[in-house]
Design a protein around this motif. Structure first.
Motif, PDB file in Angstrom:
ATOM      1  N   GLU A 231       0.840  -1.200   0.000  1.00 15.27           N
ATOM      2  CA  GLU A 231       0.000   0.000   0.000  1.00 15.27           C
ATOM      3  C   GLU A 231       0.875   1.251   0.000  1.00 15.27           C
ATOM      4  OE1 GLU A 231       0.580   1.089   3.179  1.00 15.27           O
ATOM      5  OE2 GLU A 231       0.715  -0.722   4.333  1.00 15.27           O
ATOM      6  N   PRO A 232       1.596   1.477  -1.130  1.00 11.40           N
ATOM      7  CA  PRO A 232       2.414   2.682  -1.202  1.00 11.40           C
ATOM      8  C   PRO A 232       1.560   3.942  -1.238  1.00 11.40           C
ATOM      9  CG  PRO A 232       2.303   1.632  -3.341  1.00 11.40           C
ATOM     10  CD  PRO A 232       1.638   0.701  -2.354  1.00 11.40           C
ATOM     11  N   ASP A 233       2.157   5.042  -0.840  1.00  9.00           N
ATOM     12  CA  ASP A 233       1.503   6.336  -0.930  1.00  9.00           C
ATOM     13  C   ASP A 233       1.005   6.523  -2.360  1.00  9.00           C
ATOM     14  OD1 ASP A 233       1.359   9.344  -1.375  1.00  9.00           O
ATOM     15  OD2 ASP A 233       1.820   9.272   0.776  1.00  9.00           O
ATOM     16  N   ALA A 234      -0.221   7.007  -2.508  1.00  5.96           N
ATOM     17  CA  ALA A 234      -0.823   7.163  -3.840  1.00  5.96           C
ATOM     18  C   ALA A 234      -0.031   8.127  -4.719  1.00  5.96           C
ATOM     19  CB  ALA A 234      -2.265   7.628  -3.705  1.00  5.96           C
ATOM     20  N   ALA A 235       0.751   9.030  -4.107  1.00  6.65           N
ATOM     21  CA  ALA A 235       1.557   9.978  -4.879  1.00  6.65           C
ATOM     22  C   ALA A 235       2.929   9.414  -5.252  1.00  6.65           C
ATOM     23  CB  ALA A 235       1.727  11.276  -4.093  1.00  6.65           C
ATOM     24  N   ASN A 236       3.257   8.234  -4.765  1.00  7.82           N
ATOM     25  CA  ASN A 236       4.572   7.643  -5.032  1.00  7.82           C
ATOM     26  C   ASN A 236       4.513   6.846  -6.340  1.00  7.82           C
ATOM     27  OD1 ASN A 236       7.081   6.446  -4.984  1.00  7.82           O
ATOM     28  ND2 ASN A 236       6.964   5.822  -2.838  1.00  7.82           N
ATOM     29  N   GLU A 237       4.548   7.562  -7.432  1.00 12.61           N
ATOM     30  CA  GLU A 237       4.391   6.949  -8.750  1.00 12.61           C
ATOM     31  C   GLU A 237       5.496   5.937  -9.053  1.00 12.61           C
ATOM     32  OE1 GLU A 237       4.126  10.239 -11.447  1.00 12.61           O
ATOM     33  OE2 GLU A 237       2.194  10.895 -10.636  1.00 12.61           O
ATOM     34  N   LYS A 238       6.726   6.217  -8.607  1.00 11.82           N
ATOM     35  CA  LYS A 238       7.838   5.298  -8.869  1.00 11.82           C
ATOM     36  C   LYS A 238       7.604   3.951  -8.190  1.00 11.82           C
ATOM     37  CE  LYS A 238      11.628   8.469  -9.763  1.00 11.82           C
ATOM     38  NZ  LYS A 238      12.976   8.892  -9.336  1.00 11.82           N
ATOM     39  N   ALA A 239       7.167   3.975  -6.934  1.00 11.30           N
ATOM     40  CA  ALA A 239       6.924   2.718  -6.208  1.00 11.30           C
ATOM     41  C   ALA A 239       5.770   1.947  -6.836  1.00 11.30           C
ATOM     42  CB  ALA A 239       6.642   2.996  -4.736  1.00 11.30           C
ATOM     43  N   ILE A 240       4.722   2.648  -7.217  1.00  8.98           N
ATOM     44  CA  ILE A 240       3.572   1.988  -7.833  1.00  8.98           C
ATOM     45  C   ILE A 240       3.981   1.338  -9.154  1.00  8.98           C
ATOM     46  CG2 ILE A 240       1.295   2.378  -8.862  1.00  8.98           C
ATOM     47  CD1 ILE A 240       0.941   4.607  -6.662  1.00  8.98           C
ATOM     48  N   ALA A 241       4.753   2.046  -9.969  1.00 11.43           N
ATOM     49  CA  ALA A 241       5.221   1.490 -11.237  1.00 11.43           C
ATOM     50  C   ALA A 241       6.143   0.297 -10.998  1.00 11.43           C
ATOM     51  CB  ALA A 241       5.944   2.565 -12.047  1.00 11.43           C
ATOM     52  N   ARG A 242       7.002   0.391  -9.976  1.00 11.79           N
ATOM     53  CA  ARG A 242       7.918  -0.714  -9.658  1.00 11.79           C
ATOM     54  C   ARG A 242       7.131  -1.962  -9.256  1.00 11.79           C
ATOM     55  NH1 ARG A 242      11.151   1.565  -5.810  1.00 11.79           N
ATOM     56  NH2 ARG A 242      12.553   2.305  -7.428  1.00 11.79           N
ATOM     57  N   LEU A 243       6.090  -1.784  -8.440  1.00  2.74           N
ATOM     58  CA  LEU A 243       5.261  -2.920  -8.033  1.00  2.74           C
ATOM     59  C   LEU A 243       4.564  -3.541  -9.249  1.00  2.74           C
ATOM     60  CD1 LEU A 243       3.721  -1.476  -4.745  1.00  2.74           C
ATOM     61  CD2 LEU A 243       5.333  -3.387  -4.908  1.00  2.74           C
TER      62      LEU A 243
END
Length: 195
Positions: free
Chosen positions: A148-160
């Protein structure tokens, strides 16, 4: 993939895995005393702002990970590749966490957080190969990992997403305000990886 007891530092690893073309990854519980200074340096970099520990002192980091170490539901791990610290990895029981208020927790779920260490020279494919060992460890005996990464953390979301996580909805994780810990509410993006 093997589990071993040889030390990778002051604490014996709980998971050791050689990833072809990458090296040997050792995952060991965080040593609050011995690892606090290292973790403090990582979490206080601007790139780690979503980790939520910016502005902490070494003593506060030590206290946070000593508290985490005292829990049976939440765990912190220092990840090394060929002996070098490369990531901070946390796992938790979603049913004992605020995320349980945001989705239907299933038996076999495990929550995960990952903070990859800063690199002087970025290495193409580094996070993808690191995730091979992290997900093998997290999903050992489990059926699904939840992030559940921060919704603004685009890099983490893309990495997942690149690591095979299926992106779920945006949610608001509620504030936690207890005597031993305070965590503000957070807009997060759920992500799921099924074994």
């Amino acid at each position: 993939m093997t589990t071993a007891t040889e030390p990778s530092g002051p604490v014996a690893p709980v998971h050791v895995q050689t990833v072809e073309g990458f090296g040997t990854v050792r995952i060991a519980p965080v040593d609050p005393e011995g690892d606090a200074a290292l973790i403090h340096g990582w979490v206080n970099e601007d790139r780690a702002r979503f980790w939520g520990m910016g502005g902490t002192t070494v003593d506060q980091v030590r206290e946070i990970y000593a508290h985490l170490d005292s829990l049976t539901t939440h765990h912190g791990f220092l990840v090394r590749r060929d002996g070098e610290p490369v990531a901070l990895f946390q796992t938790y029981e979603p049913s004992a966490d605020r995320v349980s208020e945001c989705y239907d927790v299933q038996p076999g779920d495990i929550g995960v957080h990952i903070l990859i260490a800063p690199a002087d020279t970025p290495e193409p494919g580094f996070s993808a190969r690191l995730f091979v060992a992290l997900t093998a460890f997290a999903l050992n005996g489990r059926t699904r990992a939840v992030a559940e990464p921060d919704a603004a953390n685009e890099k983490a979301i893309a990495r997942l997403a690149r690591a095979g996580f299926e992106l779920g909805p945006e949610v608001v994780l509620p504030e936690v305000d207890l005597p031993e810990v305070h965590i503000p509410a957070k807009r997060a993006r759920l992500a799921f990886l099924t074994r």
